[in-house]
Design a protein around this motif. Structure first.
Motif, mmCIF file in Angstrom:
data_model
loop_
_atom_site.group_PDB
_atom_site.id
_atom_site.type_symbol
_atom_site.label_atom_id
_atom_site.label_comp_id
_atom_site.label_asym_id
_atom_site.label_seq_id
_atom_site.Cartn_x
_atom_site.Cartn_y
_atom_site.Cartn_z
ATOM 1 N N GLY A 53 0.824 -1.214 0.000
ATOM 2 C CA GLY A 53 0.000 0.000 0.000
ATOM 3 C C GLY A 53 0.853 1.258 0.000
ATOM 4 O O GLY A 53 0.573 2.217 -0.735
ATOM 5 N N GLU A 54 1.905 1.267 0.797
ATOM 6 C CA GLU A 54 2.806 2.423 0.840
ATOM 7 C C GLU A 54 3.499 2.603 -0.501
ATOM 8 O O GLU A 54 3.608 3.726 -1.007
ATOM 9 N N ARG A 55 3.962 1.530 -1.093
ATOM 10 C CA ARG A 55 4.647 1.618 -2.392
ATOM 11 C C ARG A 55 3.680 2.078 -3.469
ATOM 12 O O ARG A 55 4.047 2.835 -4.357
ATOM 13 N N TYR A 56 2.434 1.620 -3.393
ATOM 14 C CA TYR A 56 1.426 2.038 -4.363
ATOM 15 C C TYR A 56 1.179 3.544 -4.249
ATOM 16 O O TYR A 56 1.110 4.239 -5.258
ATOM 17 N N ARG A 57 1.074 4.041 -3.016
ATOM 18 C CA ARG A 57 0.888 5.487 -2.825
ATOM 19 C C ARG A 57 2.084 6.259 -3.365
ATOM 20 O O ARG A 57 1.933 7.296 -4.000
ATOM 21 N N ASP A 58 3.294 5.742 -3.123
ATOM 22 C CA ASP A 58 4.501 6.381 -3.652
ATOM 23 C C ASP A 58 4.467 6.421 -5.178
ATOM 24 O O ASP A 58 4.831 7.424 -5.790
ATOM 25 N N LEU A 59 4.015 5.329 -5.784
ATOM 26 C CA LEU A 59 3.935 5.246 -7.235
ATOM 27 C C LEU A 59 2.926 6.254 -7.784
ATOM 28 O O LEU A 59 3.194 6.942 -8.775
ATOM 29 N N ILE A 60 1.777 6.359 -7.136
ATOM 30 C CA ILE A 60 0.753 7.323 -7.557
ATOM 31 C C ILE A 60 1.290 8.746 -7.433
ATOM 32 O O ILE A 60 1.109 9.573 -8.331
ATOM 33 N N ASP A 61 1.973 9.064 -6.323
ATOM 34 C CA ASP A 61 2.566 10.385 -6.140
ATOM 35 C C ASP A 61 3.593 10.689 -7.232
ATOM 36 O O ASP A 61 3.630 11.799 -7.777
ATOM 37 N N ALA A 62 4.414 9.703 -7.561
ATOM 38 C CA ALA A 62 5.425 9.894 -8.611
ATOM 39 C C ALA A 62 4.750 10.138 -9.958
ATOM 40 O O ALA A 62 5.177 11.017 -10.719
ATOM 41 N N ALA A 63 3.703 9.393 -10.250
ATOM 42 C CA ALA A 63 2.983 9.577 -11.512
ATOM 43 C C ALA A 63 2.350 10.963 -11.573
ATOM 44 O O ALA A 63 2.393 11.625 -12.618
#
Length: 112
Positions: A53-63
């Motif tokens: 979940g944390e990595r997914y949020r990081d990925l969304i923020d990066a996108a």
């Protein structure tokens, strides 16, 4: 469960041979080992869910950041193109003998 229970001090990573468990422990102790192992599995699953979940949020923020950078760079390129066009217009106005003064293109107003 008693204090100092050897089953509770047994580490799951140390269990190499299930047959040895049956030779060393009673049925009730093996059930406690099973409950302990299942509890650790559930704990690891939860940790994994949180990490994903944390990595997914990081990925969304990066996108989102990449999208904002793209939009900003497109605006910058458009502004530079407008400035080039304006400079070209100014050069043509100077080269024009007896010509009237050129007006500033409206597109440059967004630069101010």
């Amino acid at each position: 469960m008693m204090a100092g229970d050897p089953v509770l001090s047994l580490r799951v990573s140390e269990i190499k041979d299930p047959t040895a468990l049956f030779e060393r422990y009673s049925t009730e102790e093996i059930r406690r080992v099973e409950r302990k192992v299942r509890g650790e599995i559930e704990q690891k699953k939860e940790e994994l869910r949180q990490m994903v979940g944390e990595r997914y949020r990081d990925l969304i923020d990066a996108a989102d950041t990449i999208g904002e950078m793209r939009q900003c760079s497109e605006t910058l390129v458009e502004s530079i193109q407008d400035m080039q066009q304006y400079c070209h217009t100014l050069k043509q106005g100077r080269n024009c003998v007896g010509g009237t003064r050129q007006e500033v293109p409206i597109t440059l107003l967004h630069l101010l």
